[in-house]
Design a protein around this motif. Structure first.
Motif, PDB file in Angstrom:
ATOM      1  N   UNK A 105       0.568  -1.413  -0.448  1.00  0.00           N
ATOM      2  CA  UNK A 105      -0.174  -0.006   0.055  1.00  0.00           C
ATOM      3  C   UNK A 105       0.993   1.116   0.204  1.00  0.00           C
ATOM      4  N   UNK A 106       1.306   1.939  -0.935  1.00  0.00           N
ATOM      5  CA  UNK A 106       2.822   2.345  -1.053  1.00  0.00           C
ATOM      6  C   UNK A 106       1.972   3.866  -0.748  1.00  0.00           C
ATOM      7  N   UNK A 107       0.918   3.905  -1.227  1.00  0.00           N
ATOM      8  CA  UNK A 107       0.125   5.237  -1.366  1.00  0.00           C
ATOM      9  C   UNK A 107      -0.496   5.707   0.777  1.00  0.00           C
ATOM     10  N   UNK A 108      -0.514   4.298   1.016  1.00  0.00           N
ATOM     11  CA  UNK A 108      -0.488   4.649   2.560  1.00  0.00           C
ATOM     12  C   UNK A 108      -2.452   5.007   2.797  1.00  0.00           C
ATOM     13  N   UNK A 109      -2.773   4.093   1.160  1.00  0.00           N
ATOM     14  CA  UNK A 109      -4.286   4.504   1.194  1.00  0.00           C
ATOM     15  C   UNK A 109      -4.966   3.494   2.660  1.00  0.00           C
ATOM     16  N   UNK A 110      -4.656   2.430   3.159  1.00  0.00           N
ATOM     17  CA  UNK A 110      -5.320   2.086   3.874  1.00  0.00           C
ATOM     18  C   UNK A 110      -5.574   2.921   5.163  1.00  0.00           C
ATOM     19  N   UNK A 111      -4.386   3.665   6.215  1.00  0.00           N
ATOM     20  CA  UNK A 111      -4.951   4.254   6.976  1.00  0.00           C
ATOM     21  C   UNK A 111      -6.467   4.900   6.539  1.00  0.00           C
ATOM     22  N   UNK A 112      -5.809   5.950   6.156  1.00  0.00           N
ATOM     23  CA  UNK A 112      -6.360   6.934   5.626  1.00  0.00           C
ATOM     24  C   UNK A 112      -8.294   6.413   4.868  1.00  0.00           C
ATOM     25  N   UNK A 113      -7.709   5.371   4.140  1.00  0.00           N
ATOM     26  CA  UNK A 113      -9.043   5.583   4.043  1.00  0.00           C
ATOM     27  C   UNK A 113     -10.205   4.476   5.558  1.00  0.00           C
ATOM     28  N   UNK A 114      -9.383   4.246   6.499  1.00  0.00           N
ATOM     29  CA  UNK A 114      -9.857   3.272   7.481  1.00  0.00           C
ATOM     30  C   UNK A 114     -10.644   4.157   8.347  1.00  0.00           C
ATOM     31  N   UNK A 134     -14.683   0.506  -0.514  1.00  0.00           N
ATOM     32  CA  UNK A 134     -12.968   0.556  -1.156  1.00  0.00           C
ATOM     33  C   UNK A 134     -12.028  -0.235  -0.947  1.00  0.00           C
ATOM     34  N   UNK A 135     -10.911  -1.310  -1.714  1.00  0.00           N
ATOM     35  CA  UNK A 135     -10.460  -2.211  -1.647  1.00  0.00           C
ATOM     36  C   UNK A 135      -9.575  -1.889   0.077  1.00  0.00           C
ATOM     37  N   UNK A 136      -9.305  -0.603   0.381  1.00  0.00           N
ATOM     38  CA  UNK A 136      -8.335   0.085   1.032  1.00  0.00           C
ATOM     39  C   UNK A 136      -8.868  -1.011   2.947  1.00  0.00           C
ATOM     40  N   UNK A 137     -10.620  -0.845   2.163  1.00  0.00           N
ATOM     41  CA  UNK A 137     -10.503  -0.953   4.131  1.00  0.00           C
ATOM     42  C   UNK A 137     -11.136  -2.562   4.631  1.00  0.00           C
TER      43      UNK A 137
END
Lengths: 344, 363
Positions: free
Chosen positions: A104-113, A134-137
């Motif tokens: 998750x190069x752009x840190x999408x997971x913590x941001x989207x969560x 979103x697949x990030x969550x």
């Protein structure tokens, strides 16, 4: 994804009407294919279904991190036995990324969560809605943040975060169950591999192509472990990046490399038409070197000695791949794809 | 006797040979290069049903070919950094001319006939000066090299013509040197600046499209021309392989470029690599292939994503019927659109990166 199911239907119809099918394959190919599908892929698909069912049940009963973490490891272990098979139901509908969104190069997971939690986004209320989130969550890496990262793991029972964790685990099991159903059905992907051109839903024109596809998965998975699981944390000598290690929050970076090597070994043993002594030796050595690191999250990549030890594992994987090409690929008459391995 | 023989030869050259047309080559609809089980390379002519009409041996691995608009003549190019190209008489399967890149130049695997087939232009790398050029070869002079012009970018790869004769060059942006890493090692990844250059029929730069700075490592490599001279280009990402970037661009002169993508998971599955691009035979859509991702992505001319078709190692792509003809490294030739159906499977034949549709036979 409407187009994929439409594709399968039209493919089935068009193949039924067209071209001569490839001649029956020689016994070694046939047997390798049968072993790899029946003794490697089907058990792996089944284990992931069982493990994610366990994870969802445990989380349903008690969503707090201390309770969920052991089941999380069971599910992730099972995924490591399956994640190298980028084919059929596993890669359909973007499932691979929905199950394991890394790196998750752009840190999408913590941001989207954070966004979902701040908004109390109602997608957690129904499985159907969450399947479109979103697949990030979704998947194992969003769950890792929720369970292991102190920005997220302090939630209470019945909180939004608790429901989010339950939604993630249910969604994982839903996907695992779908994969299993689509893999094992009479017209499912196992038959697509086994029957090749004569399968109800053909994708491979001959059994040789099916074996080729499985062999490609074997080699690509080892390359991926070398380039990503090893390559990302070691970075360069001047700039090692231990913070980029896979699943470092849950302390699984080293374990994932070991489990991936073991999964590759199992697939290789099933594909190999004869003994593979050099490959066996290389697998054993590479796994032993990884276990000897004793560095669960690859934090050691940050110092020159630790980094070197991890780098050496990558070099051993390169050697291992050479042995596999000689002892598995060559006797089966398969090699990496002509265009995929050398484009322009 | 010798005089008489020479006379006959001259007479044949003057009368018979120029009369040959693509019909004398069996009216092939497609050309493709492939490697066979012996490790030999050849250029193949295919009919409209993807059956092999002829095979012309090549001295080394090919890449793409340029078909003459009227004569049954094709030029097959060595893949970069090859220094040869061969002119194949597709009626006889014989090589009639060999083109050698001048000192300090090498071919990029593509070329195009212009001026109704009078001239052949070949994207080349001038590696001493680190710039791309088009070599110009005169067919009437036995393919003598008669000139060279700039492509206004490094690493020119594919080249196509618009309906008014304007040339479009994909400057891939990558610098290589024949002496370094077998000539394929990428030496300027940090400073790449790929571009799409529009040159007039007299080779003057008319317009140059450069992508946004964050996409400077997205190498523009292959081209297809659609209705109303819409230019579609396929890209290959040289940056971090985990970044998800667009791999197709749609452009018309003087307009903004569009860089459509599939949904995140599908886009990621392309592995940052598009190997070939073609418009469907009916012009209704355009597709890119990723042999690494084992899939083809279809887009409408307005950029909306239409779907993916899965096939391992798929690469070559050309317009056919209402859809496409695709090829792969397993010997298969497939009819493609929403789904796929095999038209021909030649075990042991590994089709190389491109299929070329013969322009005179495609609407």
């Amino acid at each position: 994804m409407r187009h994929l199911s439409a594709f399968c239907v039209s493919l089935g119809l068009s193949l039924a009407l067209s071209v001569p099918l490839a001649p029956a394959m020689a016994a070694p190919l046939d047997e390798a294919l049968s072993r790899a599908v029946n003794q490697h892929t089907i058990p792996a698909v089944d284990r992931f279904d069982v493990a994610t069912a366990f994870l969802a049940d445990v989380t349903e009963a008690n969503c707090l991190p201390g309770n969920v973490k052991p089941a999380y490891d069971v599910a992730f272990d099972a995924w490591m036995g399956l994640q190298h098979l980028h084919m059929g139901p596993i890669e359909k509908n973007g499932r691979i990324l929905a199950i394991a969104f890394w790196p998750d190069k752009k840190g999408m997971i913590p941001r989207t969560l954070s966004g979902y939690i701040a908004d109390q986004d109602p997608v957690v209320e129904t499985p159907e809605a969450f399947a479109d989130a979103s697949i990030a969550v979704r998947g194992l890496f969003a769950l890792e943040y929720m369970l292991f990262d102190d920005q997220f793991d302090g939630y209470a029972e019945d909180s939004y975060s608790c429901h989010l964790v339950q939604a993630i685990t249910h969604d994982l099991h839903r996907m695992a169950a779908e994969i299993k159903a689509e893999w094992n059905a009479p017209d499912g992907f196992a038959q697509t591999l086994l029957m090749a051109g004569e399968a109800p839903q053909p994708l491979y024109l001959s059994q040789e192509e099916s074996v080729q596809a499985l062999y490609t998965m074997l080699m690509a998975s080892l390359e991926n472990t070398k380039d990503q699981r090893i390559g990302r944390p070691i970075g360069t000598f001047d700039k090692p990046r231990p913070e980029r290690a896979e699943a470092r929050r849950s302390g699984r970076s080293e374990r994932n490399v070991i489990l991936q090597l073991e999964a590759a070994r199992d697939l290789a043993r099933n594909l190999a038409p004869g003994e593979m002594p050099l490959s066996e030796e290389a697998f054993a050595k590479t796994i032993a070197l990884t276990e000897a690191l004793n560095d669960p999250s690859f934090a050691g990549a940050g110092d020159p000695m630790g980094r070197l030890k991890i780098e050496i594992i990558g070099q051993n994987i390169t050697g291992l791949m050479g042995n596999l090409a000689n002892e598995v690929g060559a006797p089966l008459g398969v090699s990496a794809g002509f265009n995929s391995s050398d484009g322009d | 006797m010798s005089t008489r023989r020479n006379f006959l030869k001259a007479a044949l050259a003057a009368t018979l040979v120029p009369r040959l047309s693509w019909a004398d080559a069996g009216s092939p609809a497609f050309l493709g290069a492939a490697k066979d089980t012996n490790g030999d390379y050849a250029l193949y002519g295919l009919d409209a049903a993807a059956q092999i009409l002829f095979r012309a041996p090549l001295p080394a691995r090919g890449h793409a070919a340029a078909a003459h608009p009227t004569k049954p003549e094709a030029v097959a190019f060595a893949r970069r950094p090859g220094t040869f190209a061969v002119v194949v008489n597709c009626a006889t399967g014989k090589i009639t001319h060999r083109l050698d890149a001048p000192e300090g130049r090498h071919f990029m695997g593509h070329g195009l006939f212009v001026n109704d087939g009078a001239l052949l232009v070949t994207p080349e790398n001038n590696y001493a000066e680190k710039k791309g050029v088009l070599g110009i070869w005169d067919r009437a002079k036995n393919y003598a090299r008669v000139g060279e012009v700039a492509t206004h970018g490094i690493g020119p790869h594919d080249i196509r013509a618009l309906s008014d004769g304007t040339l479009v060059v994909a400057n891939g942006g990558i610098f290589t040197h024949p002496d370094i890493g077998e000539g394929r090692q990428k030496l300027n990844i940090d400073e790449m600046e790929p571009s799409l250059a529009y040159l007039s029929a007299s080779f003057a730069l008319e317009e140059k499209l450069v992508l946004a700075p964050e996409l400077h490592q997205n190498s523009i490599r292959h081209l297809a021309i659609g209705a109303d001279d819409q230019v579609a280009f396929a890209m290959q990402w040289e940056g971090d392989e985990t970044e998800v970037v667009p791999l197709i661009g749609l452009h018309r002169r003087g307009e903004e470029v569009r860089l459509p993508e599939a949904d995140l998971a599908e886009q990621y599955a392309m592995k940052g690599y598009a190997g070939s691009i073609a418009f469907a035979g009916d012009g209704s859509e355009v597709a890119i292939t990723s042999p690494r991702g084992g899939r083809m992505h279809r887009f409408a001319p307005d950029g909306s994503f239409l779907g993916a078709v899965l096939r391992g190692d798929i690469c070559g792509l050309a317009p056919m019927g209402e859809g496409y003809l695709g090829s792969d490294g397993f010997g298969a030739l497939l009819a493609l659109k929403e789904g796929m159906s095999p038209l021909n499977a030649v075990p042991g034949l590994a089709w190389d990166n491109h299929l070329v549709a013969l322009p005179s036979l495609v609407a």
